[in-house]
Design a protein around this motif. Structure first.
Motif, PDB file in Angstrom:
ATOM      1  N   VAL A  26       0.901  -1.201  -0.083  1.00  0.00           N
ATOM      2  CA  VAL A  26       0.043   0.020  -0.007  1.00  0.00           C
ATOM      3  C   VAL A  26       1.018   1.272  -0.168  1.00  0.00           C
ATOM      4  N   THR A  27       0.512   2.159  -0.913  1.00  0.00           N
ATOM      5  CA  THR A  27       1.271   3.602  -0.862  1.00  0.00           C
ATOM      6  C   THR A  27       0.601   4.310  -0.177  1.00  0.00           C
ATOM      7  N   VAL A  28       1.048   5.250   0.967  1.00  0.00           N
ATOM      8  CA  VAL A  28       0.436   5.946   1.875  1.00  0.00           C
ATOM      9  C   VAL A  28       0.779   7.541   1.169  1.00  0.00           C
ATOM     10  N   VAL A  29      -0.183   8.330   0.920  1.00  0.00           N
ATOM     11  CA  VAL A  29      -0.026   9.451   0.293  1.00  0.00           C
ATOM     12  C   VAL A  29      -0.499  10.679   1.353  1.00  0.00           C
ATOM     13  N   VAL A  30       0.638  11.275   1.847  1.00  0.00           N
ATOM     14  CA  VAL A  30       0.365  12.598   2.936  1.00  0.00           C
ATOM     15  C   VAL A  30      -0.343  13.616   2.197  1.00  0.00           C
ATOM     16  N   LEU A  32      -1.485   1.007  12.649  1.00  0.00           N
ATOM     17  CA  LEU A  32      -1.943   0.675  11.395  1.00  0.00           C
ATOM     18  C   LEU A  32      -0.897   0.302  10.428  1.00  0.00           C
ATOM     19  N   LEU A  33       0.061   1.337  10.408  1.00  0.00           N
ATOM     20  CA  LEU A  33       0.973   0.878   9.334  1.00  0.00           C
ATOM     21  C   LEU A  33       1.962   0.070   9.813  1.00  0.00           C
ATOM     22  N   ASP A  34       2.029  -0.395  11.031  1.00  0.00           N
ATOM     23  CA  ASP A  34       2.911  -1.357  11.458  1.00  0.00           C
ATOM     24  C   ASP A  34       2.329  -2.590  10.974  1.00  0.00           C
ATOM     25  N   ARG A  35       1.187  -2.950  10.642  1.00  0.00           N
ATOM     26  CA  ARG A  35       0.510  -3.948  10.562  1.00  0.00           C
ATOM     27  C   ARG A  35      -0.169  -4.226   9.093  1.00  0.00           C
ATOM     28  N   THR A  36       0.386  -3.332   8.233  1.00  0.00           N
ATOM     29  CA  THR A  36       0.325  -3.096   6.764  1.00  0.00           C
ATOM     30  C   THR A  36       1.652  -3.120   5.957  1.00  0.00           C
ATOM     31  N   ARG A  37       1.342  -4.134   4.734  1.00  0.00           N
ATOM     32  CA  ARG A  37       2.456  -4.092   3.861  1.00  0.00           C
ATOM     33  C   ARG A  37       2.720  -2.875   3.124  1.00  0.00           C
ATOM     34  N   LEU A  38       3.749  -2.251   3.525  1.00  0.00           N
ATOM     35  CA  LEU A  38       3.864  -0.971   2.770  1.00  0.00           C
ATOM     36  C   LEU A  38       4.590  -0.698   1.554  1.00  0.00           C
ATOM     37  N   HIS A  77      10.296   7.396   8.407  1.00  0.00           N
ATOM     38  CA  HIS A  77      11.372   7.020   8.079  1.00  0.00           C
ATOM     39  C   HIS A  77      11.806   6.179   9.333  1.00  0.00           C
ATOM     40  N   GLU A  78      11.797   6.792  10.578  1.00  0.00           N
ATOM     41  CA  GLU A  78      12.179   6.162  11.885  1.00  0.00           C
ATOM     42  C   GLU A  78      11.663   4.898  12.026  1.00  0.00           C
ATOM     43  N   ARG A  79      10.136   4.744  11.797  1.00  0.00           N
ATOM     44  CA  ARG A  79       9.640   3.427  11.912  1.00  0.00           C
ATOM     45  C   ARG A  79       9.803   2.537  11.032  1.00  0.00           C
ATOM     46  N   HIS A  80       9.984   3.017   9.749  1.00  0.00           N
ATOM     47  CA  HIS A  80       9.914   1.977   8.413  1.00  0.00           C
ATOM     48  C   HIS A  80      11.170   2.584   7.548  1.00  0.00           C
ATOM     49  N   PRO A  81      12.150   2.332   8.109  1.00  0.00           N
ATOM     50  CA  PRO A  81      13.426   2.762   7.229  1.00  0.00           C
ATOM     51  C   PRO A  81      13.553   2.154   5.883  1.00  0.00           C
ATOM     52  N   MET A  82      13.035   0.923   5.660  1.00  0.00           N
ATOM     53  CA  MET A  82      13.169   0.433   4.397  1.00  0.00           C
ATOM     54  C   MET A  82      12.101   0.953   3.221  1.00  0.00           C
ATOM     55  N   VAL A  83      11.101   1.384   3.583  1.00  0.00           N
ATOM     56  CA  VAL A  83      10.127   1.817   2.883  1.00  0.00           C
ATOM     57  C   VAL A  83      10.664   3.367   2.200  1.00  0.00           C
ATOM     58  N   PRO A  84      10.640   3.257   0.666  1.00  0.00           N
ATOM     59  CA  PRO A  84      10.961   4.458   0.299  1.00  0.00           C
ATOM     60  C   PRO A  84      10.023   5.718   0.302  1.00  0.00           C
ATOM     61  N   ARG A  85      10.620   6.832   0.130  1.00  0.00           N
ATOM     62  CA  ARG A  85       9.720   8.111   0.572  1.00  0.00           C
ATOM     63  C   ARG A  85       9.903   9.021  -0.651  1.00  0.00           C
ATOM     64  N   ILE A  86       8.767   9.641  -1.158  1.00  0.00           N
ATOM     65  CA  ILE A  86       9.011  10.580  -2.342  1.00  0.00           C
ATOM     66  C   ILE A  86       8.074  11.903  -1.733  1.00  0.00           C
ATOM     67  N   GLY A 146      -4.535  -5.624   2.088  1.00  0.00           N
ATOM     68  CA  GLY A 146      -3.892  -5.498   0.893  1.00  0.00           C
ATOM     69  C   GLY A 146      -4.843  -5.210  -0.108  1.00  0.00           C
ATOM     70  N   GLU A 147      -6.059  -4.767   0.122  1.00  0.00           N
ATOM     71  CA  GLU A 147      -7.018  -4.720  -0.866  1.00  0.00           C
ATOM     72  C   GLU A 147      -7.249  -3.137  -1.591  1.00  0.00           C
ATOM     73  N   ILE A 148      -6.046  -2.235  -1.215  1.00  0.00           N
ATOM     74  CA  ILE A 148      -5.964  -0.968  -1.885  1.00  0.00           C
ATOM     75  C   ILE A 148      -4.640  -0.838  -2.031  1.00  0.00           C
ATOM     76  N   ASP A 149      -4.529  -0.040  -3.265  1.00  0.00           N
ATOM     77  CA  ASP A 149      -3.180   0.349  -3.548  1.00  0.00           C
ATOM     78  C   ASP A 149      -2.629   1.611  -2.985  1.00  0.00           C
ATOM     79  N   LEU A 150      -3.534   2.777  -3.019  1.00  0.00           N
ATOM     80  CA  LEU A 150      -3.272   3.960  -2.399  1.00  0.00           C
ATOM     81  C   LEU A 150      -4.232   4.396  -1.230  1.00  0.00           C
ATOM     82  N   VAL A 151      -3.514   5.051  -0.308  1.00  0.00           N
ATOM     83  CA  VAL A 151      -4.491   5.492   0.744  1.00  0.00           C
ATOM     84  C   VAL A 151      -4.113   7.091   1.201  1.00  0.00           C
TER      85      VAL A 151
END
Length: 642
Positions: free
Chosen positions: A78-82, A145-151, A180-189, A125-130
């Motif tokens: 899932v991609t999280v868009v702020v 919630l993010l800790d329980r989601t495949r990001l 980034h502190e909690r999910h250092p392996m997830v890329p950010r843009i 994992g039923e959505i691609d972007l939130v």
């Protein structure tokens, strides 16, 4: 749950895991309906898909959203868009679902049950972007919630909101480094359309993106024609401009105050132009209703303060008018960037006068901000005033502010289309400054001009200013010309406004040096007659933009119709019929018309007149989902028009 998931549930079989596009180019073609990427899009997307962090600076309408939407479709998870605004989330999610993309948002507009359903879909994992607001993202509940989601990716939209020096500061953005502190392996843009050098540095620092690759696109918006006119009768000036250039088009009019917004909106309606007000003082439900009408209407004018800002995702805004100048060039660039997001020609028109110069300087000097902050803001104001007063190419001045050089004049701004004369104003400046000094540095432009032209008003006689050496020495210039002189003297810092005394002009050290003959003053001569041009005339002098990914168009110009160019009678009839078809489809689905197709796609229908699904599929902006849903309706309209 119909408002949230009826679309994605209905198409769940098409979007199931394992059915993701194999490549970014496949996603571009099959989902978004474009054959090629534009500018740096391909490099940015490849970098992010491979797991790299990125800071993307790209002008509004340049296709920023694709830089995270396509990686969201290609990468697993899932991609999280702020995103900072509810309206912006809603519009983007609506547009994505129309393309068949599994997207949702989480914000205060959802009820508890709806929010829980989105959260469940994320974990499953039923959505691609939130899309989520920064205030919600940093809450313990959402972080869990993010800790329980495949990001797959974090996309930080409108990243300039992190800058305390910027024009849209949002304190919640300062906490986003926690991702980034909690999910250092997830890329950010991180993405923004507006950031000077100082703001860019702050984005990298505050968001922990010091090692991110920076993609800096040109800030040039060649489809926008920039115009600044001296204020005379600003409302009538604007109305004449709109009647000549944009009689049918949607646009935005910016005003400084709430009262002025409501007055101008009411006045436009009296003149036969449908307009609505928008400012922070209106009830929330009224603001939302007005914005919704603007987004879904074709020719509505929104009169607004800067509160009407980042949530504007409407691609066919054909003009942005400023009846009051903004506080900085950065704000001006951001606000004018809401015009012509589809890449078709658009206008940025601003009326500017002496009172504006005085007001902006007063607001700055009366600010309670610290000295360092005021120094920065003073520099920003000087840059804005320089843009307004320049006799040179406005686009060159604007791009130079963002450290970008345009080698040649653009040919698509008022100073290029109607070159401004300059003159040696040293003697006139000495007379004007001397009048300020000899009258005691207590008066504004009106009284000083009466003294210079020898107008013995009651006030002039009462103050015995008719006995001064400067009385009547300025008869070589008209009152209007003297107003221009004083405006430029204030704008260039030779005069300042006395905020502690009578509110009149006072000499600066630079002004004293002019009186002493130590400095030459170059002034611009305001045009006597404002020449009217269709945007297509200007655009022919500038580089056309291609119809590739992200909303650009290959159409050359605009006439009185705004976006459609100089069409023949038959083509014009087809254009309006296609718009009517689009409007009907949009109303039936309660979505904005541009979600069905952009104007640029309708123009291609007029130009190519496709006769079957195969030809229709090759139109820019026609992906697989839209081909299936809309081809028959638009092909029937085309057939009816020969």
């Amino acid at each position: 749950m119909d408002s949230l998931f009826s679309y994605s549930n209905r198409d769940a079989s098409d979007d199931a895991p394992g059915q993701r596009p194999a490549t970014a180019l496949e996603a571009l073609r099959t989902v978004f309906g474009y054959d090629s990427f534009r500018g740096q899009q391909a490099d940015i997307i490849d970098h992010v898909v491979r797991g790299g962090d990125a800071l993307v600076l790209m002008p509004t309408g340049g296709g920023k959203s694709l830089c995270y939407q396509i990686p969201a479709l290609v990468r697993d998870g899932v991609t999280v868009v702020v995103s900072p605004l509810i309206a912006l989330m809603r519009d983007q999610v609506t547009a994505l679902r129309e393309l068949g993309v599994r997207a949702a948002f989480l914000n205060s507009s959802l009820g508890p049950a709806e929010a829980r359903e989105v959260e469940r879909a994320m974990v499953q994992g039923e959505i691609d972007l939130v899309y989520v607001a920064p205030e919600r993202l940093v809450t313990p509940r959402f972080l869990d919630l993010l800790d329980r989601t495949r990001l797959a990716l974090f996309a930080l939209d409108e990243a300039h909101c992190v800058s305390q020096w910027g024009h849209d500061f949002r304190p919640e953005y300062l906490q986003l480094s926690i991702l980034h502190e909690r999910h250092p392996m997830v890329p950010r843009i991180a993405l923004t359309a507006t950031a000077d050098v100082q703001t860019r540095a702050e984005i990298k620092d505050k968001l922990g993106l010091t090692d991110a690759r920076v993609f800096l696109s040109s800030f040039d918006r060649p489809n926008i024609t920039y115009r600044v006119v001296p204020k005379k009768s600003e409302r009538q000036q604007m109305l004449a401009f709109l009647r000549e250039n944009h009689p049918e088009d949607a646009g935005i009019v910016y005003c400084m105050s709430r009262n002025k917004v409501e007055d101008v909106a009411a006045w436009l309606n009296q003149q036969g132009r449908e307009a609505l007000p928008y400012h922070a003082g209106l009830p929330a439900d009224v603001r939302e209703a007005n914005q919704d009408r603007f987004i879904k209407s074709e020719g509505l004018v929104m009169v607004a303060t800067v509160a009407f800002g980042m949530g504007i995702d409407k691609p066919n805004v054909r003009f942005v008018c400023h009846l009051d100048p903004p506080k900085s060039l950065e704000a001006y660039y951001q606000e004018t960037g809401r015009a012509g997001r589809d890449g078709l020609p658009a206008n940025a028109w601003m009326a500017y006068g002496m009172a504006d110069v005085v007001m902006l300087r007063q607001m700055l000097e009366q600010s309670e901000a610290g000295d360092s902050h005021r120094r920065v803001e003073r520099g920003k104001l000087e840059a804005l005033l320089g843009f307004c007063e320049t006799p040179d190419c406005r686009r060159q001045v604007l791009l130079n502010y963002f450290n970008e050089t345009l080698p040649e004049p653009c040919g698509n701004c008022d100073t290029c289309l109607d070159p401004v004369e300059t003159w040696d104003g040293t003697v006139a400046a000495q007379k004007a400054l001397s009048a300020v000094y000899r009258t005691g540095q207590r008066y504004g432009a009106g009284h000083l001009i009466d003294v210079l032209v020898g107008n013995a008003t009651e006030k002039v006689v009462q103050q015995q200013h008719d006995r001064l050496k400067t009385f009547g020495v300025g008869t070589d210039l008209t009152k209007v010309e003297w107003q221009s002189v004083y405006r430029q003297l204030v704008a260039t810092g030779l005069l300042t406004v006395d905020l502690e005394g009578y509110g009149g002009f006072r000499l600066t050290d630079a002004g004293v040096s002019v009186i002493k003959g130590q400095r030459v003053v170059k002034l611009r001569k305001d045009p006597v007659l404002e020449r009217r041009r269709g945007v297509h005339d200007a655009l022919r002098r500038h580089t056309a933009r291609g119809g590739s990914a992200g909303g650009g168009s290959s159409g050359e110009g605009v006439s009185r119709s705004g976006a459609r160019g100089a069409l023949s009678a038959a083509d014009d009839a087809l254009w309006h019929a296609l718009k009517d078809c689009r409007t009907a489809l949009a109303k039936a689905q309660s979505v904005p018309p541009y979600v069905i197709f952009h104007d640029s796609t309708l123009l291609e229908m007029v130009a190519q007149r496709p006769r079957d699904h195969t030809a229709f599929a090759h139109l820019p902006g026609v992906g697989g989902r839209k081909l299936e849903r809309y081809a028959d309706a638009f092909l029937e309209v085309i057939r009816q028009h020969g």
